[in-house]
Design a protein around this motif. Structure first.
Motif, PDB file in Angstrom:
ATOM      1  N   ARG A   1       0.801  -0.986  -0.447  1.00 21.10           N
ATOM      2  CA  ARG A   1      -0.013  -0.409   0.114  1.00 21.10           C
ATOM      3  C   ARG A   1       0.794   1.372   0.244  1.00 21.10           C
ATOM      4  O   ARG A   1       0.804   2.188  -0.931  1.00 21.10           O
TER       5      ARG A   1
ATOM      6  N   ALA B   1       2.100   1.587  -3.181  1.00 25.38           N
ATOM      7  CA  ALA B   1       0.919   2.069  -4.281  1.00 25.38           C
ATOM      8  C   ALA B   1       0.921   3.407  -4.363  1.00 25.38           C
ATOM      9  O   ALA B   1       1.235   4.283  -4.964  1.00 25.38           O
ATOM     10  N   ALA B   2       1.025   3.770  -3.622  1.00 18.67           N
ATOM     11  CA  ALA B   2       0.720   5.217  -2.983  1.00 18.67           C
ATOM     12  C   ALA B   2       1.953   6.026  -3.374  1.00 18.67           C
ATOM     13  O   ALA B   2       1.432   7.517  -4.167  1.00 18.67           O
TER      14      ALA B   2
ATOM     15  N   LEU C   1       3.844   5.054  -5.653  1.00 20.19           N
ATOM     16  CA  LEU C   1       3.922   5.080  -7.323  1.00 20.19           C
ATOM     17  C   LEU C   1       2.555   6.340  -7.720  1.00 20.19           C
ATOM     18  O   LEU C   1       3.119   7.172  -8.855  1.00 20.19           O
ATOM     19  N   GLU C   2       1.662   6.602  -6.842  1.00 20.99           N
ATOM     20  CA  GLU C   2       0.823   7.444  -7.666  1.00 20.99           C
ATOM     21  C   GLU C   2       1.070   9.230  -7.289  1.00 20.99           C
ATOM     22  O   GLU C   2       1.108   9.698  -8.720  1.00 20.99           O
ATOM     23  N   VAL C   3       2.238   9.348  -6.198  1.00 23.23           N
ATOM     24  CA  VAL C   3       2.516  10.963  -6.350  1.00 23.23           C
ATOM     25  C   VAL C   3       3.550  10.404  -7.138  1.00 23.23           C
ATOM     26  O   VAL C   3       3.762  11.562  -7.829  1.00 23.23           O
ATOM     27  N   GLU C   4       4.534   9.868  -7.525  1.00 21.38           N
ATOM     28  CA  GLU C   4       5.376   9.713  -8.954  1.00 21.38           C
ATOM     29  C   GLU C   4       4.859   9.842  -9.642  1.00 21.38           C
ATOM     30  O   GLU C   4       5.249  10.709 -10.867  1.00 21.38           O
ATOM     31  N   LYS C   5       3.574   8.962 -10.118  1.00 22.77           N
ATOM     32  CA  LYS C   5       3.189   9.340 -11.530  1.00 22.77           C
ATOM     33  C   LYS C   5       2.575  11.017 -12.010  1.00 22.77           C
ATOM     34  O   LYS C   5       2.531  11.332 -12.700  1.00 22.77           O
ATOM     35  N   ASP C   6       1.899  11.955 -10.518  1.00 23.53           N
ATOM     36  CA  ASP C   6       1.603  12.688 -10.914  1.00 23.53           C
ATOM     37  C   ASP C   6       2.037  13.712 -11.282  1.00 23.53           C
ATOM     38  O   ASP C   6       2.918  14.883 -11.913  1.00 23.53           O
ATOM     39  N   GLN C   7       3.902  14.005 -10.478  1.00 22.77           N
ATOM     40  CA  GLN C   7       4.699  14.375 -10.831  1.00 22.77           C
ATOM     41  C   GLN C   7       5.390  14.591 -12.023  1.00 22.77           C
ATOM     42  O   GLN C   7       5.421  15.137 -12.447  1.00 22.77           O
TER      43      GLN C   7
ATOM     44  N   ARG D   1       3.525  13.344 -14.400  1.00 22.20           N
ATOM     45  CA  ARG D   1       2.526  14.396 -15.632  1.00 22.20           C
ATOM     46  C   ARG D   1       2.300  16.107 -15.368  1.00 22.20           C
ATOM     47  O   ARG D   1       2.091  17.008 -16.572  1.00 22.20           O
TER      48      ARG D   1
END
Length: 173
Positions: A141, A144-145, A147-153, A155
């Protein structure tokens, strides 16, 4: 058996029961169409085989309990078991003779009390595995969190790069 392990095996048992009901519902009419006695003979044989397997497992467990309790209580009542061993018809029931005097759950409690350390050591891997699973779920978990932050950064960075490239293309004649 620990609660976690009991719940696991109970769930598997319920799943197998439902699977057996489903197979019986499908194969019963097919076998009945072949011969009227076939479903009863087939499923009766399955029940007989399953009963023998359970008998052997319970026999081995009862024998282990009986030996362990007799060994830890200073020899136990060997004369009684010798008397039963003389009869070949009684031999399959000898480990269960003690349950005519003492209930099975009491024998199980004695067996557990006498072998608590060994049984706990055998079950520690199960307990450790369940703890490891919960730790791994927590880590997954967190990853995954992250990775979500890195994905937003990523983008946001891509949007800035595309904006800069677009502005450079607009500036060129």
């Amino acid at each position: 058996i620990p609660n976690e392990k009991f719940k696991y095996y109970q769930g598997i048992g319920q799943w197998l029961r439902r699977l057996g009901n489903m197979i019986t519902a499908i194969l019963g009419p097919i076998f009945f169409g072949i011969d009227e006695k076939l479903p009863f003979v087939f499923f009766g044989a399955i029940v007989l085989i399953w009963s023998l397997i359970l008998w052997v497992l319970m026999y081995m467990h009862a024998k282990r309990i009986q030996r362990n309790i007799a060994f830890n209580s200073g020899g136990g009542d060997k004369g009684e078991s010798q008397k039963y061993n003389e009869s070949c018809l009684a031999r399959p029931f000898v480990p269960f003779m003690e349950t005519s005097i003492t209930p099975w759950h009491v024998l199980e409690q004695r067996y557990y009390a006498l072998n608590k350390e060994r049984l706990e050591e055998e079950l520690i891997s199960w307990k450790k595995a369940s703890v490891d699973i919960s730790v791994m779920e927590h880590r997954i978990r967190r990853i995954a969190a992250a990775l979500e932050v890195e994905k937003d950064q990523r983008r946001a960075l891509e949007d800035r790069i595309y904006a800069r490239v677009a502005s450079n293309l607009d500036d060129e004649p």
